[in-house]
Design a protein around this motif. Structure first.
Motif, PDB file in Angstrom:
ATOM      1  N   LEU A  64       0.834  -1.204   0.000  1.00  0.00           N
ATOM      2  CA  LEU A  64       0.000   0.000   0.000  1.00  0.00           C
ATOM      3  C   LEU A  64       0.871   1.256   0.000  1.00  0.00           C
ATOM      4  O   LEU A  64       0.542   2.251  -0.634  1.00  0.00           O
ATOM      5  CB  LEU A  64      -0.922  -0.025   1.219  1.00  0.00           C
ATOM      6  N   PHE A  65       1.989   1.203   0.698  1.00  0.00           N
ATOM      7  CA  PHE A  65       2.930   2.319   0.756  1.00  0.00           C
ATOM      8  C   PHE A  65       3.395   2.710  -0.645  1.00  0.00           C
ATOM      9  O   PHE A  65       3.432   3.893  -0.988  1.00  0.00           O
ATOM     10  CB  PHE A  65       4.136   1.927   1.620  1.00  0.00           C
ATOM     11  N   TRP A  66       3.751   1.725  -1.483  1.00  0.00           N
ATOM     12  CA  TRP A  66       4.318   1.994  -2.801  1.00  0.00           C
ATOM     13  C   TRP A  66       3.278   2.013  -3.914  1.00  0.00           C
ATOM     14  O   TRP A  66       3.625   2.260  -5.069  1.00  0.00           O
ATOM     15  CB  TRP A  66       5.416   0.984  -3.121  1.00  0.00           C
ATOM     16  N   ASP A  67       2.021   1.811  -3.619  1.00  0.00           N
ATOM     17  CA  ASP A  67       0.957   1.834  -4.620  1.00  0.00           C
ATOM     18  C   ASP A  67       0.669   3.282  -5.010  1.00  0.00           C
ATOM     19  O   ASP A  67       0.046   4.029  -4.260  1.00  0.00           O
ATOM     20  CB  ASP A  67      -0.308   1.175  -4.057  1.00  0.00           C
ATOM     21  N   THR A  68       1.122   3.678  -6.199  1.00  0.00           N
ATOM     22  CA  THR A  68       0.971   5.076  -6.623  1.00  0.00           C
ATOM     23  C   THR A  68      -0.494   5.475  -6.814  1.00  0.00           C
ATOM     24  O   THR A  68      -0.808   6.663  -6.797  1.00  0.00           O
ATOM     25  CB  THR A  68       1.767   5.366  -7.909  1.00  0.00           C
ATOM     26  N   ASP A  69      -1.382   4.519  -6.983  1.00  0.00           N
ATOM     27  CA  ASP A  69      -2.816   4.832  -7.047  1.00  0.00           C
ATOM     28  C   ASP A  69      -3.341   5.261  -5.679  1.00  0.00           C
ATOM     29  O   ASP A  69      -4.446   5.794  -5.577  1.00  0.00           O
ATOM     30  CB  ASP A  69      -3.628   3.630  -7.542  1.00  0.00           C
ATOM     31  N   ASN A  70      -2.555   5.019  -4.641  1.00  0.00           N
ATOM     32  CA  ASN A  70      -2.919   5.393  -3.279  1.00  0.00           C
ATOM     33  C   ASN A  70      -2.242   6.706  -2.856  1.00  0.00           C
ATOM     34  O   ASN A  70      -2.267   7.079  -1.702  1.00  0.00           O
ATOM     35  CB  ASN A  70      -2.544   4.261  -2.308  1.00  0.00           C
ATOM     36  N   TRP A  71      -1.633   7.402  -3.794  1.00  0.00           N
ATOM     37  CA  TRP A  71      -0.949   8.656  -3.493  1.00  0.00           C
ATOM     38  C   TRP A  71      -1.770   9.826  -4.005  1.00  0.00           C
ATOM     39  O   TRP A  71      -2.439   9.737  -5.033  1.00  0.00           O
ATOM     40  CB  TRP A  71       0.413   8.713  -4.178  1.00  0.00           C
ATOM     41  N   GLN A  72      -1.694  10.937  -3.267  1.00  0.00           N
ATOM     42  CA  GLN A  72      -2.304  12.182  -3.731  1.00  0.00           C
ATOM     43  C   GLN A  72      -1.424  13.347  -3.302  1.00  0.00           C
ATOM     44  O   GLN A  72      -0.788  13.301  -2.253  1.00  0.00           O
ATOM     45  CB  GLN A  72      -3.724  12.342  -3.185  1.00  0.00           C
ATOM     46  N   PRO A  73      -1.385  14.403  -4.141  1.00  0.00           N
ATOM     47  CA  PRO A  73      -0.566  15.561  -3.802  1.00  0.00           C
ATOM     48  C   PRO A  73      -1.339  16.520  -2.883  1.00  0.00           C
ATOM     49  O   PRO A  73      -2.487  16.862  -3.154  1.00  0.00           O
ATOM     50  CB  PRO A  73      -0.321  16.210  -5.172  1.00  0.00           C
ATOM     51  N   LEU A  74      -0.718  16.906  -1.784  1.00  0.00           N
ATOM     52  CA  LEU A  74      -1.327  17.851  -0.850  1.00  0.00           C
ATOM     53  C   LEU A  74      -0.322  18.921  -0.461  1.00  0.00           C
ATOM     54  O   LEU A  74       0.890  18.685  -0.459  1.00  0.00           O
ATOM     55  CB  LEU A  74      -1.789  17.142   0.430  1.00  0.00           C
ATOM     56  N   CYS A  75      -0.838  20.084  -0.088  1.00  0.00           N
ATOM     57  CA  CYS A  75       0.022  21.091   0.528  1.00  0.00           C
ATOM     58  C   CYS A  75       0.170  20.686   2.003  1.00  0.00           C
ATOM     59  O   CYS A  75      -0.621  19.901   2.525  1.00  0.00           O
ATOM     60  CB  CYS A  75      -0.573  22.493   0.387  1.00  0.00           C
ATOM     61  N   LYS A  76       1.173  21.209   2.659  1.00  0.00           N
ATOM     62  CA  LYS A  76       1.406  20.816   4.053  1.00  0.00           C
ATOM     63  C   LYS A  76       0.242  21.175   4.967  1.00  0.00           C
ATOM     64  O   LYS A  76      -0.149  20.357   5.797  1.00  0.00           O
ATOM     65  CB  LYS A  76       2.714  21.419   4.557  1.00  0.00           C
ATOM     66  N   PRO A  77      -0.358  22.380   4.841  1.00  0.00           N
ATOM     67  CA  PRO A  77      -1.512  22.673   5.714  1.00  0.00           C
ATOM     68  C   PRO A  77      -2.668  21.681   5.541  1.00  0.00           C
ATOM     69  O   PRO A  77      -3.267  21.255   6.534  1.00  0.00           O
ATOM     70  CB  PRO A  77      -1.924  24.085   5.303  1.00  0.00           C
ATOM     71  N   CYS A  78      -2.980  21.295   4.315  1.00  0.00           N
ATOM     72  CA  CYS A  78      -4.060  20.321   4.108  1.00  0.00           C
ATOM     73  C   CYS A  78      -3.678  18.955   4.679  1.00  0.00           C
ATOM     74  O   CYS A  78      -4.505  18.275   5.284  1.00  0.00           O
ATOM     75  CB  CYS A  78      -4.404  20.190   2.627  1.00  0.00           C
ATOM     76  N   HIS A  79      -2.434  18.557   4.481  1.00  0.00           N
ATOM     77  CA  HIS A  79      -1.992  17.256   5.009  1.00  0.00           C
ATOM     78  C   HIS A  79      -2.033  17.227   6.526  1.00  0.00           C
ATOM     79  O   HIS A  79      -2.499  16.271   7.125  1.00  0.00           O
ATOM     80  CB  HIS A  79      -0.576  16.942   4.521  1.00  0.00           C
ATOM     81  N   ASP A  80      -1.544  18.306   7.148  1.00  0.00           N
ATOM     82  CA  ASP A  80      -1.400  18.312   8.601  1.00  0.00           C
ATOM     83  C   ASP A  80      -2.688  18.650   9.346  1.00  0.00           C
ATOM     84  O   ASP A  80      -2.775  18.409  10.537  1.00  0.00           O
ATOM     85  CB  ASP A  80      -0.307  19.295   9.011  1.00  0.00           C
ATOM     86  N   SER A  81      -3.676  19.204   8.639  1.00  0.00           N
ATOM     87  CA  SER A  81      -4.927  19.535   9.333  1.00  0.00           C
ATOM     88  C   SER A  81      -6.110  18.804   8.715  1.00  0.00           C
ATOM     89  O   SER A  81      -6.670  17.896   9.324  1.00  0.00           O
ATOM     90  CB  SER A  81      -5.165  21.049   9.338  1.00  0.00           C
ATOM     91  N   THR A  82      -6.487  19.165   7.511  1.00  0.00           N
ATOM     92  CA  THR A  82      -7.675  18.593   6.881  1.00  0.00           C
ATOM     93  C   THR A  82      -7.597  17.075   6.813  1.00  0.00           C
ATOM     94  O   THR A  82      -8.530  16.377   7.203  1.00  0.00           O
ATOM     95  CB  THR A  82      -7.871  19.175   5.467  1.00  0.00           C
ATOM     96  N   LYS A  83      -6.495  16.536   6.311  1.00  0.00           N
ATOM     97  CA  LYS A  83      -6.361  15.074   6.158  1.00  0.00           C
ATOM     98  C   LYS A  83      -6.390  14.384   7.514  1.00  0.00           C
ATOM     99  O   LYS A  83      -7.030  13.343   7.679  1.00  0.00           O
ATOM    100  CB  LYS A  83      -5.071  14.740   5.399  1.00  0.00           C
ATOM    101  N   LYS A  84      -5.728  14.967   8.499  1.00  0.00           N
ATOM    102  CA  LYS A  84      -5.705  14.363   9.832  1.00  0.00           C
ATOM    103  C   LYS A  84      -7.115  14.338  10.435  1.00  0.00           C
ATOM    104  O   LYS A  84      -7.531  13.345  11.019  1.00  0.00           O
ATOM    105  CB  LYS A  84      -4.746  15.129  10.746  1.00  0.00           C
ATOM    106  N   ILE A  85      -7.873  15.412  10.264  1.00  0.00           N
ATOM    107  CA  ILE A  85      -9.257  15.461  10.748  1.00  0.00           C
ATOM    108  C   ILE A  85     -10.086  14.390  10.048  1.00  0.00           C
ATOM    109  O   ILE A  85     -10.873  13.680  10.678  1.00  0.00           O
ATOM    110  CB  ILE A  85      -9.865  16.865  10.536  1.00  0.00           C
TER     111      ILE A  85
END
Length: 110
Positions: A64-85
Motif C-alpha cells: 500500500l505504501f508503494w501503490d501510486t494509485d494510493n498517493w495524492q498531492p497535498l500542501c502541508k496545511p491540508c496534510h497536517d490539518s484537513t487530512k488528519k481530521i
C-alpha cells in the motif's frame, strides 16, 4: 513497532519507517507530475503541493505504501490539518452549496 503505537505516532526516524532515499526520489517525481494540492483544487484554489499523501493509510503495509494509485498531492496545511481530521472522523470534509456534506459516508447522508 509495537501494536500499541499508531503508525503516525511512531517516533523512529523517517528513513527507518520507509521514507528514505527511494521514497524521496519517488516523491519528487510524483510531485513534478502532480504539482497542485488536490484538496485546494477542489475549492478552486491553486496551491503548490509539497506532500505525497497516502489516501488510505498504509500503516506499514509496503504494498500500500508503494501503490501510486494510493498517493495524492497535498500542501502541508491540508496534510497536517484537513487530512488528519478526515482520518480521525472517518469522513471526507466538504459540503455542497446547500451545506450538505459531500461525503456519502457522512452520517447526515445516511
Amino acid at each position: 513497532m509495537s501494536k500499541d503505537i499508531s503508525w503516525r505516532d511512531d517516533k523512529r526516524k523517517t528513513a527507518e519507517r520507509g521514507y528514505g532515499g527511494k521514497w524521496q526520489k519517488a516523491r519528487e517525481t510524483f510531485l513534478k507530475r502532480n504539482p497542485l494540492c488536490c484538496f485546494c483544487e477542489q475549492e478552486k484554489k491553486i496551491v503548490a503541493a509539497s506532500v505525497v499523501d497516502h489516501i488510505k493509510p498504509h500503516k506499514g503495509n509496503q504494498a500500500l505504501f508503494w501503490d501510486t494509485d494510493n498517493w495524492q498531492p497535498l500542501c502541508k496545511p491540508c496534510h497536517d490539518s484537513t487530512k488528519k481530521i478526515m482520518e480521525n472522523r472517518g469522513v471526507r470534509l466538504g459540503a455542497d452549496e446547500n451545506g450538505k456534506p459531500t461525503d456519502p459516508n457522512h452520517h447526515w447522508n445516511k
